[in-house]
Design a protein around this motif. Structure first.
Motif, PDB file in Angstrom:
ATOM      1  N   LEU A 119     -32.899  55.939  22.066  1.00 18.80           N
ATOM      2  CA  LEU A 119     -32.765  56.684  20.663  1.00 18.80           C
ATOM      3  C   LEU A 119     -31.634  57.735  20.807  1.00 18.80           C
ATOM      4  O   LEU A 119     -30.953  57.892  19.907  1.00 18.80           O
ATOM      5  CB  LEU A 119     -34.250  57.616  20.474  1.00 18.80           C
ATOM      6  N   ALA A 120     -31.381  58.400  22.061  1.00 19.24           N
ATOM      7  CA  ALA A 120     -30.212  59.216  22.214  1.00 19.24           C
ATOM      8  C   ALA A 120     -28.957  58.738  22.071  1.00 19.24           C
ATOM      9  O   ALA A 120     -27.861  58.910  21.449  1.00 19.24           O
ATOM     10  CB  ALA A 120     -30.273  59.813  23.732  1.00 19.24           C
ATOM     11  N   GLU A 121     -28.767  57.450  22.506  1.00 20.63           N
ATOM     12  CA  GLU A 121     -27.785  56.586  22.521  1.00 20.63           C
ATOM     13  C   GLU A 121     -27.422  56.104  20.994  1.00 20.63           C
ATOM     14  O   GLU A 121     -26.107  56.260  20.622  1.00 20.63           O
ATOM     15  CB  GLU A 121     -27.833  55.131  23.159  1.00 20.63           C
ATOM     16  N   ARG A 122     -28.365  55.829  20.343  1.00 23.85           N
ATOM     17  CA  ARG A 122     -28.411  55.372  18.837  1.00 23.85           C
ATOM     18  C   ARG A 122     -27.923  56.448  18.203  1.00 23.85           C
ATOM     19  O   ARG A 122     -26.969  56.739  17.323  1.00 23.85           O
ATOM     20  CB  ARG A 122     -29.658  54.780  18.471  1.00 23.85           C
ATOM     21  N   PHE A 123     -28.257  57.777  18.480  1.00 23.65           N
ATOM     22  CA  PHE A 123     -28.000  58.962  17.807  1.00 23.65           C
ATOM     23  C   PHE A 123     -26.477  59.484  17.752  1.00 23.65           C
ATOM     24  O   PHE A 123     -25.858  59.444  16.779  1.00 23.65           O
ATOM     25  CB  PHE A 123     -29.004  60.109  18.232  1.00 23.65           C
ATOM     26  N   LEU A 124     -26.143  59.212  19.280  1.00 20.44           N
ATOM     27  CA  LEU A 124     -24.683  59.924  19.374  1.00 20.44           C
ATOM     28  C   LEU A 124     -23.634  58.883  19.056  1.00 20.44           C
ATOM     29  O   LEU A 124     -22.613  59.370  18.541  1.00 20.44           O
ATOM     30  CB  LEU A 124     -24.816  59.985  21.085  1.00 20.44           C
ATOM     31  N   LYS A 125     -24.144  57.544  18.898  1.00 20.00           N
ATOM     32  CA  LYS A 125     -23.176  56.515  18.181  1.00 20.00           C
ATOM     33  C   LYS A 125     -23.117  56.696  16.859  1.00 20.00           C
ATOM     34  O   LYS A 125     -21.963  56.722  16.303  1.00 20.00           O
ATOM     35  CB  LYS A 125     -23.646  55.173  18.772  1.00 20.00           C
ATOM     36  N   GLY A 128     -20.995  59.444  15.917  1.00 23.84           N
ATOM     37  CA  GLY A 128     -19.468  59.187  16.276  1.00 23.84           C
ATOM     38  C   GLY A 128     -18.989  59.766  17.456  1.00 23.84           C
ATOM     39  O   GLY A 128     -17.914  59.932  17.897  1.00 23.84           O
ATOM     40  N   ILE A 129     -20.109  60.459  18.250  1.00 22.53           N
ATOM     41  CA  ILE A 129     -19.415  61.046  19.534  1.00 22.53           C
ATOM     42  C   ILE A 129     -19.747  60.407  20.989  1.00 22.53           C
ATOM     43  O   ILE A 129     -19.328  61.052  21.767  1.00 22.53           O
ATOM     44  CB  ILE A 129     -19.722  62.468  19.607  1.00 22.53           C
ATOM     45  N   ARG A 130     -20.573  59.316  20.894  1.00 16.40           N
ATOM     46  CA  ARG A 130     -21.064  59.073  22.096  1.00 16.40           C
ATOM     47  C   ARG A 130     -19.548  58.685  23.267  1.00 16.40           C
ATOM     48  O   ARG A 130     -19.813  58.794  24.515  1.00 16.40           O
ATOM     49  CB  ARG A 130     -21.695  57.409  21.932  1.00 16.40           C
ATOM     50  N   GLU A 282     -24.898  73.061  17.422  1.00 17.62           N
ATOM     51  CA  GLU A 282     -23.582  73.734  17.430  1.00 17.62           C
ATOM     52  C   GLU A 282     -22.584  72.975  18.251  1.00 17.62           C
ATOM     53  O   GLU A 282     -21.391  72.645  17.936  1.00 17.62           O
ATOM     54  CB  GLU A 282     -23.597  75.196  17.962  1.00 17.62           C
ATOM     55  N   ARG A 283     -23.187  72.462  19.411  1.00 13.93           N
ATOM     56  CA  ARG A 283     -22.314  71.893  20.272  1.00 13.93           C
ATOM     57  C   ARG A 283     -21.861  70.428  19.983  1.00 13.93           C
ATOM     58  O   ARG A 283     -20.567  70.067  20.155  1.00 13.93           O
ATOM     59  CB  ARG A 283     -22.802  71.845  21.755  1.00 13.93           C
ATOM     60  N   ILE A 284     -22.549  69.791  19.251  1.00 14.02           N
ATOM     61  CA  ILE A 284     -22.320  68.709  18.633  1.00 14.02           C
ATOM     62  C   ILE A 284     -21.199  68.843  17.451  1.00 14.02           C
ATOM     63  O   ILE A 284     -20.233  68.119  17.292  1.00 14.02           O
ATOM     64  CB  ILE A 284     -23.535  67.800  17.657  1.00 14.02           C
ATOM     65  N   VAL A 285     -21.476  69.865  16.519  1.00 17.15           N
ATOM     66  CA  VAL A 285     -20.460  70.281  15.472  1.00 17.15           C
ATOM     67  C   VAL A 285     -19.026  70.520  16.128  1.00 17.15           C
ATOM     68  O   VAL A 285     -18.023  70.294  15.527  1.00 17.15           O
ATOM     69  CB  VAL A 285     -20.939  71.460  14.642  1.00 17.15           C
ATOM     70  N   MET A 286     -19.007  71.176  17.408  1.00 12.44           N
ATOM     71  CA  MET A 286     -17.633  71.316  17.938  1.00 12.44           C
ATOM     72  C   MET A 286     -17.029  70.309  18.357  1.00 12.44           C
ATOM     73  O   MET A 286     -15.768  70.073  18.116  1.00 12.44           O
ATOM     74  CB  MET A 286     -18.020  72.460  19.119  1.00 12.44           C
ATOM     75  N   LEU A 287     -17.844  69.215  18.737  1.00 14.54           N
ATOM     76  CA  LEU A 287     -17.004  67.913  19.053  1.00 14.54           C
ATOM     77  C   LEU A 287     -16.671  67.155  17.960  1.00 14.54           C
ATOM     78  O   LEU A 287     -15.945  66.440  17.950  1.00 14.54           O
ATOM     79  CB  LEU A 287     -18.069  66.936  19.861  1.00 14.54           C
ATOM     80  N   LEU A 288     -17.443  67.324  16.761  1.00 20.66           N
ATOM     81  CA  LEU A 288     -16.948  66.622  15.492  1.00 20.66           C
ATOM     82  C   LEU A 288     -15.783  67.323  14.898  1.00 20.66           C
ATOM     83  O   LEU A 288     -15.186  66.334  14.040  1.00 20.66           O
ATOM     84  CB  LEU A 288     -18.125  66.552  14.642  1.00 20.66           C
TER      85      LEU A 288
END
Length: 288
Positions: A119-125, A128-130, A282-288
């Motif tokens: 589930l984590a892998e699918r979410f991060l892919k 677009g940040i996996r 917030e950390r995901i948004v920083m990566l995006l």
């Protein structure tokens, strides 16, 4: 995130932002950083000890017990919302931050560990940040083997305590495993020579980790073994994992979790196991 969770048959659960302090002191450990220095806690007019929710797992486990959800046909849950920790604000670290997370309760089974990782892998892919992240894993083993390992780590650092940083000296008596998280250059040299957790795994611990590794390999999931990955909370055992950015930042963990058998029982529930993770929005948004 919601769509993926529903696809995997996880039900939405919402826990209160205000919780009783003991929900976290009992489960996270009094010596954890969250409890010892990061919680916003206070007394209300009825003299109840309350806290602003610092993390989601213990809160969901408490809701499971309070509402007798352990007997539900489905004990897979997802949540999202604000968390609060009194940390020093910096890039990627906020006092009010937001998380999405999943918790899977039931019987000990490696397939549930693999399901939350998939589930984590699918979410991060999907977002677009996996490719920007490395998955690191470790096994803390059973509670018995973890106790022996903790004692060995404590003995090792006690002999070298004069060379430890001030923060690590404080951790030595309260929670020696937290020293392994230290970013201090002096500590890092000592950490390299610390006992190897694999030497303390019992048969059950070793078998569970081998099953997990085989599962990852058969699913084609890239991962690195990191023997120093211990997670800073008392409720973890067996699998621990983190997705960290390949960039060299101090706050580089984007999604993290692990197995926490015994957590529900410690909060007055039945002896069921659990595994899950949380990701910082917030950390995901920083990566995006």
């Amino acid at each position: 995130f919601e769509n993926l969770c529903k696809l995997f048959n996880f039900d939405y659960i919402s826990t209160p932002i205000l919780e009783h302090t003991e929900v976290f002191t009992k489960s996270l450990g009094v010596s954890s950083d969250i409890v010892s220095k990061e919680m916003y806690n206070f007394k209300d007019q009825g003299d109840d000890e309350l806290v602003l929710r610092p993390e989601g797992t213990a809160a969901v486990a408490r809701a499971l017990v309070s509402n007798s959800l352990e007997q539900n046909v489905n004990t897979k849950f997802f949540y999202h919302g604000p968390m609060f920790r009194r940390e020093r604000p910096q890039s990627g670290r906020l006092r009010q931050f937001h998380q999405v997370g999943v918790e899977y309760f039931g019987q000990f089974n490696v397939s549930s560990d693999l399901e939350v990782i998939i589930l984590a892998e699918r979410f991060l892919k999907k977002i677009g940040i996996r490719k920007k992240l490395n998955l690191q894993i470790n096994s803390l083993g059973t509670n018995e083997s973890l106790k022996k390992y903790t004692q060995a780590v404590k003995s090792y650092f006690e002999k070298k305590s004069d060379k430890l940083s001030f923060l690590s000296k404080n951790r030595l008596s309260k929670n020696p495993l937290r020293i392994l998280d230290s970013k201090d250059e002096k500590d890092k040299k000592l950490i390299e020579g610390s006992p190897d957790i694999r030497d303390f795994w019992d048969i059950e611990s070793r078998r569970a980790f081998e099953d997990i590794s085989r599962g990852f390999d058969s699913l084609g999931i890239d991962y690195q073994f990191n023997r120093f990955l211990v997670r800073g909370l008392d409720y973890y055992n067996h699998l621990a994992f983190e997705y960290i950015t390949t960039e060299n930042k101090s706050q580089n963990t984007v999604l993290a979790g692990g197995r926490y058998d015994g957590l529900v029982k410690s909060l007055g529930g039945s002896d069921i196991t659990g595994v899950g993770w949380a990701a910082g929005i917030e950390r995901i948004v920083m990566l995006l």
